[in-house]
Design a protein around this motif. Structure first.
Motif, PDB file in Angstrom:
ATOM      1  N   GLY A   7       0.805  -1.219   0.000  1.00 44.44           N
ATOM      2  CA  GLY A   7       0.000   0.000   0.000  1.00 44.44           C
ATOM      3  C   GLY A   7       0.835   1.264   0.000  1.00 44.44           C
ATOM      4  N   ARG A   8       0.410   2.215   0.810  1.00 46.41           N
ATOM      5  CA  ARG A   8       1.057   3.528   0.843  1.00 46.41           C
ATOM      6  C   ARG A   8       2.511   3.452   1.297  1.00 46.41           C
ATOM      7  NH1 ARG A   8       1.772   5.715   5.774  1.00 46.41           N
ATOM      8  NH2 ARG A   8       0.625   4.830   7.518  1.00 46.41           N
ATOM      9  N   LEU A   9       2.873   2.408   2.036  1.00 48.95           N
ATOM     10  CA  LEU A   9       4.266   2.265   2.473  1.00 48.95           C
ATOM     11  C   LEU A   9       5.186   2.072   1.270  1.00 48.95           C
ATOM     12  CD1 LEU A   9       3.695  -0.032   5.573  1.00 48.95           C
ATOM     13  CD2 LEU A   9       4.096   2.448   5.564  1.00 48.95           C
ATOM     14  N   ASP A  11       4.448   3.026  -1.774  1.00 44.41           N
ATOM     15  CA  ASP A  11       4.409   4.283  -2.523  1.00 44.41           C
ATOM     16  C   ASP A  11       5.397   5.286  -1.934  1.00 44.41           C
ATOM     17  OD1 ASP A  11       2.363   3.177  -4.052  1.00 44.41           O
ATOM     18  OD2 ASP A  11       0.767   4.211  -2.950  1.00 44.41           O
ATOM     19  N   LEU A  12       5.416   5.386  -0.622  1.00 43.62           N
ATOM     20  CA  LEU A  12       6.305   6.320   0.062  1.00 43.62           C
ATOM     21  C   LEU A  12       7.773   5.964  -0.182  1.00 43.62           C
ATOM     22  CD1 LEU A  12       6.682   8.670   2.093  1.00 43.62           C
ATOM     23  CD2 LEU A  12       6.505   6.982   3.918  1.00 43.62           C
ATOM     24  N   ARG A  16       8.763  -1.854  -3.525  1.00 42.96           N
ATOM     25  CA  ARG A  16       7.809  -2.800  -2.920  1.00 42.96           C
ATOM     26  C   ARG A  16       8.515  -4.001  -2.303  1.00 42.96           C
ATOM     27  NH1 ARG A  16       3.025  -0.273  -2.602  1.00 42.96           N
ATOM     28  NH2 ARG A  16       2.606   0.867  -4.496  1.00 42.96           N
ATOM     29  N   ALA A  44       6.952   6.273   9.124  1.00 44.48           N
ATOM     30  CA  ALA A  44       5.702   5.636   8.693  1.00 44.48           C
ATOM     31  C   ALA A  44       5.601   4.210   9.219  1.00 44.48           C
ATOM     32  CB  ALA A  44       5.604   5.647   7.168  1.00 44.48           C
ATOM     33  N   PRO A  75       0.168  -1.466   5.880  1.00 40.21           N
ATOM     34  CA  PRO A  75      -0.414  -0.216   6.358  1.00 40.21           C
ATOM     35  C   PRO A  75      -1.772  -0.483   6.998  1.00 40.21           C
ATOM     36  CG  PRO A  75      -0.766  -0.408   4.016  1.00 40.21           C
ATOM     37  CD  PRO A  75       0.079  -1.584   4.418  1.00 40.21           C
TER      38      PRO A  75
END
Length: 80
Positions: A7-9, A11-12, A16, A44, A75
């Protein structure tokens, strides 16, 4: 050691999946290593609702790791 971000992790971080060699001995050492390279990602990973799975089992708190471990950071989930 294989580390997966979902997920957003992911993306940040801009990745992956990543291998870490040598493997840190504990989950907290892995988080510290990640934070050294990316402070925002490190923060995060310690954020509310972020969970870690070691070898496909959710862990709470500290966990021992080995070179063969797979660690996934998940996340917070939202539903609806």
């Amino acid at each position: 050691m294989r580390v997966l971000l979902f997920g957003r992790l992911g993306d940040l971080a801009g990745w992956r999946e990543r291998a870490f060699d040598p493997a840190p001995a504990t989950l907290s050492a892995l988080k510290a290593l990640i934070a050294t390279g990316d402070a925002a990602l490190g923060a995060a990973l310690d954020g509310p609702g972020v969970r870690a799975a070691v070898d496909r089992a959710i862990v709470r708190g500290e966990a021992a790791l080995s070179p063969a471990s797979e660690v996934a950071f998940l996340p917070p989930m939202s539903g609806g």
